[in-house]
Design a protein around this motif. Sequence first.
Motif, PDB file in Angstrom:
ATOM      1  N   ARG A 149      25.272 -19.828  20.087  1.00 36.13           N
ATOM      2  CA  ARG A 149      25.604 -18.706  19.216  1.00 36.13           C
ATOM      3  C   ARG A 149      26.694 -18.013  19.994  1.00 36.13           C
ATOM      4  N   TRP A 150      27.764 -17.221  19.337  1.00 36.83           N
ATOM      5  CA  TRP A 150      28.850 -16.869  19.989  1.00 36.83           C
ATOM      6  C   TRP A 150      28.994 -15.513  19.810  1.00 36.83           C
ATOM      7  N   ARG A 151      29.075 -14.557  20.618  1.00 38.19           N
ATOM      8  CA  ARG A 151      29.233 -13.067  20.428  1.00 38.19           C
ATOM      9  C   ARG A 151      30.552 -12.475  20.854  1.00 38.19           C
ATOM     10  N   VAL A 152      31.368 -12.093  19.884  1.00 39.12           N
ATOM     11  CA  VAL A 152      32.840 -11.542  20.066  1.00 39.12           C
ATOM     12  C   VAL A 152      32.941 -10.326  19.168  1.00 39.12           C
ATOM     13  N   ASP A 153      33.523  -9.291  19.710  1.00 40.36           N
ATOM     14  CA  ASP A 153      33.674  -8.205  19.163  1.00 40.36           C
ATOM     15  C   ASP A 153      32.502  -7.624  18.265  1.00 40.36           C
ATOM     16  N   GLY A 154      31.344  -7.645  18.834  1.00 40.80           N
ATOM     17  CA  GLY A 154      30.020  -7.033  18.525  1.00 40.80           C
ATOM     18  C   GLY A 154      29.226  -7.780  17.214  1.00 40.80           C
ATOM     19  N   ILE A 155      30.009  -9.082  16.945  1.00 40.04           N
ATOM     20  CA  ILE A 155      29.538 -10.135  16.001  1.00 40.04           C
ATOM     21  C   ILE A 155      28.990 -11.268  16.830  1.00 40.04           C
ATOM     22  N   THR A 156      27.876 -11.750  16.168  1.00 37.14           N
ATOM     23  CA  THR A 156      27.311 -12.917  16.749  1.00 37.14           C
ATOM     24  C   THR A 156      27.253 -13.958  15.778  1.00 37.14           C
ATOM     25  N   PHE A 157      28.320 -15.262  15.957  1.00 40.41           N
ATOM     26  CA  PHE A 157      28.319 -16.160  15.182  1.00 40.41           C
ATOM     27  C   PHE A 157      27.534 -17.512  15.409  1.00 40.41           C
ATOM     28  N   VAL A 158      27.335 -18.443  14.390  1.00 38.73           N
ATOM     29  CA  VAL A 158      26.812 -19.808  15.109  1.00 38.73           C
ATOM     30  C   VAL A 158      27.937 -20.631  15.023  1.00 38.73           C
ATOM     31  N   GLY A 174      17.589 -17.695  17.607  1.00 35.83           N
ATOM     32  CA  GLY A 174      17.667 -17.049  18.792  1.00 35.83           C
ATOM     33  C   GLY A 174      17.245 -18.021  20.129  1.00 35.83           C
ATOM     34  N   ASP A 175      17.146 -19.399  19.507  1.00 34.03           N
ATOM     35  CA  ASP A 175      16.751 -20.499  20.781  1.00 34.03           C
ATOM     36  C   ASP A 175      17.941 -21.189  21.142  1.00 34.03           C
ATOM     37  N   LEU A 176      18.989 -21.082  20.395  1.00 30.71           N
ATOM     38  CA  LEU A 176      20.238 -21.337  20.889  1.00 30.71           C
ATOM     39  C   LEU A 176      20.963 -20.825  22.130  1.00 30.71           C
ATOM     40  N   PRO A 177      21.600 -21.194  22.873  1.00 34.06           N
ATOM     41  CA  PRO A 177      22.316 -20.390  24.108  1.00 34.06           C
ATOM     42  C   PRO A 177      23.357 -19.600  23.563  1.00 34.06           C
ATOM     43  N   LEU A 178      23.386 -18.576  23.919  1.00 35.54           N
ATOM     44  CA  LEU A 178      24.467 -17.427  23.772  1.00 35.54           C
ATOM     45  C   LEU A 178      25.793 -17.541  24.485  1.00 35.54           C
ATOM     46  N   VAL A 179      26.864 -17.726  24.141  1.00 36.79           N
ATOM     47  CA  VAL A 179      28.114 -17.246  24.972  1.00 36.79           C
ATOM     48  C   VAL A 179      28.841 -16.233  24.462  1.00 36.79           C
ATOM     49  N   ILE A 180      29.350 -15.587  25.431  1.00 38.59           N
ATOM     50  CA  ILE A 180      30.099 -14.186  24.960  1.00 38.59           C
ATOM     51  C   ILE A 180      31.616 -14.502  25.574  1.00 38.59           C
ATOM     52  N   GLY A 181      32.465 -13.770  24.888  1.00 41.25           N
ATOM     53  CA  GLY A 181      33.766 -13.563  25.541  1.00 41.25           C
ATOM     54  C   GLY A 181      34.984 -14.383  24.610  1.00 41.25           C
ATOM     55  N   ASP A 182      35.954 -13.855  25.138  1.00 41.30           N
ATOM     56  CA  ASP A 182      37.279 -14.610  24.221  1.00 41.30           C
ATOM     57  C   ASP A 182      37.228 -15.967  24.871  1.00 41.30           C
ATOM     58  N   GLY A 183      37.580 -17.058  24.018  1.00 41.93           N
ATOM     59  CA  GLY A 183      37.607 -18.509  24.239  1.00 41.93           C
ATOM     60  C   GLY A 183      36.488 -19.317  24.559  1.00 41.93           C
ATOM     61  N   ALA A 184      35.171 -18.541  24.491  1.00 45.48           N
ATOM     62  CA  ALA A 184      34.022 -18.965  24.713  1.00 45.48           C
ATOM     63  C   ALA A 184      33.559 -19.991  23.789  1.00 45.48           C
ATOM     64  N   ALA A 185      33.824 -19.892  22.689  1.00 40.17           N
ATOM     65  CA  ALA A 185      33.464 -21.081  21.554  1.00 40.17           C
ATOM     66  C   ALA A 185      34.083 -22.409  21.932  1.00 40.17           C
ATOM     67  N   ILE A 206      20.017 -15.183  29.941  1.00 42.71           N
ATOM     68  CA  ILE A 206      20.548 -14.761  28.621  1.00 42.71           C
ATOM     69  C   ILE A 206      21.833 -14.727  27.699  1.00 42.71           C
ATOM     70  N   ALA A 207      22.794 -15.352  28.652  1.00 45.78           N
ATOM     71  CA  ALA A 207      24.080 -15.442  28.365  1.00 45.78           C
ATOM     72  C   ALA A 207      24.772 -16.307  29.081  1.00 45.78           C
ATOM     73  N   ILE A 208      25.965 -16.889  28.604  1.00 45.81           N
ATOM     74  CA  ILE A 208      26.969 -17.369  29.569  1.00 45.81           C
ATOM     75  C   ILE A 208      28.238 -17.004  29.168  1.00 45.81           C
ATOM     76  N   SER A 209      28.859 -16.017  30.188  1.00 45.96           N
ATOM     77  CA  SER A 209      30.069 -15.570  29.707  1.00 45.96           C
ATOM     78  C   SER A 209      31.459 -15.999  30.288  1.00 45.96           C
ATOM     79  N   ARG A 210      32.401 -16.216  29.191  1.00 47.44           N
ATOM     80  CA  ARG A 210      33.594 -16.506  29.577  1.00 47.44           C
ATOM     81  C   ARG A 210      34.654 -15.645  30.307  1.00 47.44           C
TER      82      ARG A 210
END
Length: 281
Positions: A149-158, A174-185, A206-210
């Motif tokens: 899952r990728w959260r950016v600008d308040g929206i979480t995408f798969v 919810g069982d997938l890892p969550l990555v956040i930040g620009d370029g994280a995807a 809880i998250a991996i931040s780029r």
Amino acid sequence: MVDPRALPVPVRAPRRRLANRWTRLRVLHGGLVRRGLMVAALIAGAVGLYAVREPIGVTASNLATVAQGNFAQAGLAIGEISLQGQTLTSEQDIFDALGIQPHTSTLSFDVDAARQRVAELPAVESVIVRKTYPGDVAVHIVEKKPIARWRVDGITFVIDGDGDQIGEDGGAYGDLPLVIGDGAADDALVMIRAMENFPSLKDGLIAISRIADRRWDLLYDTGLRIQLPEQGVAQAMTKLVSYQDQYQLLDRDIAIIDLRIETVVAVRPNKTEEPEDPKKS
């Protein structure tokens, strides 16, 4: 008195006399006769068309409808569309891609064009579209495999392994890892695979931040942040696991563990409230 039968020329038969009269009429008044016959034929034709005007109109209308491809009015309208395999892809997006309208029939429905449009939807890996007469269409979809899952600008995408957005997370991933930040995807797959080699570091993660699209931070539910280096991520996590085994570093009241410098492990404890000085009270 002369017996006509004794003459050398036979008596003219009635049928012959009638033919001669017709010939004379045709020669003397041929133009008038032709015009009269033509007028009579036109009148007869008009009367006949008037008598069959309604059947001809219905037939012509039906032929025009068929010629224009409106087979739906002939009982071949698409009445049922069955969908299978979609999870990330909304039904409305699939219906829009199929392009089926109320007047669309199974005969006029272009299966290949519809399949191509559905295949272009973000989450679709492959698709089969079939039509069954008289009015059924079946769609079977195989979706891309989500890896994070990728959260950016308040929206979480798969996202998939290529970092492409294949849908929004509605809470089912919810069982997938969550990555956040620009370029994280874009680099999520590499980091997720690296984490698979260090299962003990995933407890409470809880998250991996780029960070600045260059490196990663690990964020834990305790508020701990582990700052990883830009290069040598696996070596840094190996060192971290060793410190955890020896000193339970991750279990301590620490805010930040900085591993960005290869030869240094910097630690920042959480701030504690200073006891109130009785002299100041």
